[in-house]
Design a protein around this motif. Structure first.
Motif, mmCIF file in Angstrom:
data_model
loop_
_atom_site.group_PDB
_atom_site.id
_atom_site.type_symbol
_atom_site.label_atom_id
_atom_site.label_comp_id
_atom_site.label_asym_id
_atom_site.label_seq_id
_atom_site.Cartn_x
_atom_site.Cartn_y
_atom_site.Cartn_z
ATOM 1 N N PHE A 132 0.969 -1.160 -0.046
ATOM 2 C CA PHE A 132 0.087 0.123 0.059
ATOM 3 C C PHE A 132 0.821 1.198 0.098
ATOM 4 N N PHE A 133 1.689 1.483 0.933
ATOM 5 C CA PHE A 133 2.578 2.427 1.038
ATOM 6 C C PHE A 133 3.690 2.851 -0.255
ATOM 7 N N THR A 134 3.924 1.696 -0.673
ATOM 8 C CA THR A 134 5.020 1.655 -1.844
ATOM 9 C C THR A 134 4.225 2.159 -2.994
ATOM 10 N N LEU A 135 2.809 1.797 -3.062
ATOM 11 C CA LEU A 135 1.988 2.343 -4.338
ATOM 12 C C LEU A 135 1.880 3.722 -4.300
ATOM 13 N N TRP A 136 1.549 4.040 -3.028
ATOM 14 C CA TRP A 136 1.018 5.512 -2.619
ATOM 15 C C TRP A 136 2.458 6.478 -3.040
ATOM 16 N N ARG A 137 3.437 5.887 -2.374
ATOM 17 C CA ARG A 137 4.731 6.656 -2.722
ATOM 18 C C ARG A 137 5.078 6.717 -4.457
ATOM 19 N N ARG A 138 4.769 5.854 -4.948
ATOM 20 C CA ARG A 138 5.129 5.532 -6.549
ATOM 21 C C ARG A 138 4.295 6.664 -7.064
ATOM 22 N N LEU A 139 3.104 6.849 -6.776
ATOM 23 C CA LEU A 139 1.951 7.592 -7.449
ATOM 24 C C LEU A 139 2.352 9.119 -7.264
ATOM 25 N N ALA A 140 3.050 9.230 -6.214
ATOM 26 C CA ALA A 140 3.587 10.548 -5.963
ATOM 27 C C ALA A 140 4.609 11.195 -6.936
ATOM 28 N N ASP A 141 5.298 10.238 -7.454
ATOM 29 C CA ASP A 141 6.419 10.691 -8.527
ATOM 30 C C ASP A 141 5.765 10.512 -9.999
ATOM 31 N N LEU A 142 4.742 9.570 -10.221
ATOM 32 C CA LEU A 142 4.444 9.249 -11.555
ATOM 33 C C LEU A 142 3.183 9.931 -12.038
ATOM 34 N N ASP A 143 2.237 9.910 -11.195
ATOM 35 C CA ASP A 143 0.975 10.514 -11.540
ATOM 36 C C ASP A 143 0.165 11.080 -10.194
ATOM 37 N N PRO A 144 0.264 12.373 -9.966
ATOM 38 C CA PRO A 144 -0.166 13.147 -9.154
ATOM 39 C C PRO A 144 -1.749 13.422 -9.112
ATOM 40 N N ALA A 145 -2.362 13.284 -9.937
ATOM 41 C CA ALA A 145 -3.847 13.107 -9.977
ATOM 42 C C ALA A 145 -4.361 11.717 -9.375
ATOM 43 N N SER A 146 -3.562 10.851 -9.693
ATOM 44 C CA SER A 146 -3.819 9.354 -9.160
ATOM 45 C C SER A 146 -3.689 9.106 -7.945
ATOM 46 N N TYR A 147 -2.356 9.996 -7.643
ATOM 47 C CA TYR A 147 -2.147 9.874 -6.033
ATOM 48 C C TYR A 147 -3.171 10.507 -5.353
ATOM 49 N N GLU A 148 -3.684 11.721 -5.709
ATOM 50 C CA GLU A 148 -4.842 12.331 -4.973
ATOM 51 C C GLU A 148 -6.110 11.559 -4.534
ATOM 52 N N GLU A 149 -6.536 10.985 -5.906
ATOM 53 C CA GLU A 149 -7.591 10.236 -5.710
ATOM 54 C C GLU A 149 -7.303 8.852 -4.866
ATOM 55 N N PHE A 150 -6.260 8.297 -5.088
ATOM 56 C CA PHE A 150 -5.811 6.948 -4.377
ATOM 57 C C PHE A 150 -6.110 7.218 -2.936
ATOM 58 N N ILE A 151 -5.159 8.168 -2.225
ATOM 59 C CA ILE A 151 -5.308 8.404 -1.053
ATOM 60 C C ILE A 151 -6.642 8.880 -0.388
ATOM 61 N N THR A 152 -7.189 9.678 -1.010
ATOM 62 C CA THR A 152 -8.745 10.114 -0.619
ATOM 63 C C THR A 152 -9.830 9.127 -0.585
ATOM 64 N N LEU A 153 -9.598 8.069 -1.891
ATOM 65 C CA LEU A 153 -10.531 6.861 -1.537
ATOM 66 C C LEU A 153 -10.119 6.069 -0.476
ATOM 67 N N PHE A 154 -9.081 5.791 0.022
ATOM 68 C CA PHE A 154 -8.848 4.769 0.753
ATOM 69 C C PHE A 154 -8.918 5.371 2.332
ATOM 70 N N ALA A 155 -8.514 6.535 2.470
ATOM 71 C CA ALA A 155 -8.612 7.304 3.852
ATOM 72 C C ALA A 155 -9.888 7.548 4.263
ATOM 73 N N HIS A 156 -10.990 7.423 3.512
ATOM 74 C CA HIS A 156 -12.303 7.572 4.049
ATOM 75 C C HIS A 156 -13.283 6.325 3.797
ATOM 76 N N SER A 157 -14.057 6.168 4.738
ATOM 77 C CA SER A 157 -15.077 5.122 4.543
ATOM 78 C C SER A 157 -16.079 5.212 3.108
ATOM 79 N N PRO A 158 -16.441 4.087 2.711
ATOM 80 C CA PRO A 158 -17.326 4.335 1.495
ATOM 81 C C PRO A 158 -18.437 5.035 1.766
ATOM 82 N N ALA A 159 -19.290 4.981 2.945
ATOM 83 C CA ALA A 159 -20.259 5.869 3.135
ATOM 84 C C ALA A 159 -19.997 7.377 3.285
ATOM 85 N N HIS A 160 -18.967 7.542 4.012
ATOM 86 C CA HIS A 160 -18.516 9.003 3.965
ATOM 87 C C HIS A 160 -18.262 9.641 2.754
#
Length: 259
Positions: A132-160
């Motif tokens: 998980f942390f390795t993918l998050w870190r890789r996205l920070a370098d390769l794809d900032p938009a996907s980085y932002e979506e990735f951590i937002t979707l994982f950091a909150h519950s589906p209902a929220h």
């Protein structure tokens, strides 16, 4: 905004409220203003809040060379506590902030009266956590938009997330930008291990887990509780970002524990 110097680094911090001092330590890739925006107003009637931004967040610069160590961040939090009061503080941290807070309480027991750890961990060496942390870190370098979506979707519950409007969700994405400080903090997320320090914690401790946490699954919080002598434990039904999903319930837990 005030500044304290330690180990050649600047730490910027704020104080607000009234009552006993409660120092809040934010999570990685965030700062105090964003992390505690929902929680802080619920605490200031009973506590003087101290909210530092550790290295790489807010106006607090990275150290020379850019590399972050846990010991540097521990000393930044300890220096902030000393700069604001000559009495022991209550200390609370979320996510990486919980790891830093626990390590601070272990290294400087005389500075900490009570300790609160929210969504923290002692280690993250299991394969899922490393992936998980390795993918998050890789996205920070390769794809900032996907980085932002990735951590937002994982950091909150589906209902929220489902309760947000399209514009609100876009704002949440935009708030998670991969700055250089964020990259260095995720690097620390990947390697930090505090298992050997936990037995040195003497402060009465409350560990708070989140049942729907997909960033740091709840078994990590349970392990923290099991490893800290005489600690208390509570769980809230939410995702990793407990501070924004359940601020009222979390504030109630904090106020009850500290009083």
């Amino acid at each position: 905004m005030s500044v304290v110097l330690t180990r050649g680094t600047e730490v910027h911090y704020r104080t607000e409220g009234k009552g006993p001092h409660l120092l809040l330590v934010h999570g990685s890739t965030a700062d105090s203003a964003s992390n505690f925006s929902a929680l802080a107003p619920l605490l200031t009637d009973h506590h003087t809040l101290i909210t530092p931004d550790y290295a790489g967040s807010g106006d607090s610069p990275l150290p020379e060379g850019g590399e972050l160590t846990l010991d540097l961040l521990v000393e930044q939090i300890a220096a902030t506590a000393r700069a604001t009061t000559d009495q022991p503080v209550d200390l609370a941290g979320s996510s990486l902030g919980a790891v830093i807070a626990a390590a601070t309480a272990a290294a400087h027991p005389h500075l900490v009266r009570r300790l609160i750890l929210i969504g923290g961990w002692a280690r993250n060496d299991d394969p899922r956590q490393q992936a998980f942390f390795t993918l998050w870190r890789r996205l920070a370098d390769l794809d900032p938009a996907s980085y932002e979506e990735f951590i937002t979707l994982f950091a909150h519950s589906p209902a929220h997330l489902a309760a947000q409007s399209t514009d609100q969700l876009a704002d949440m994405y935009a708030a998670s930008q991969p700055t250089e400080g964020a990259r260095r903090q995720i690097d620390l997320d990947l390697t930090v291990d505090i298992r050997a320090r936990l037995s040195k914690i003497t402060a009465e401790t409350l560990v708070v887990g989140a049942t729907l946490d997909h960033v740091v699954p709840v078994h990590h919080a349970r392990e923290l509780h099991a490893s800290i002598p005489h600690s208390h434990y509570a769980e809230l039904d939410c995702g990793h970002n407990t501070l924004h999903e359940r601020p009222k319930e979390l504030a109630d837990l904090i106020n009850q524990f500290l009083t």
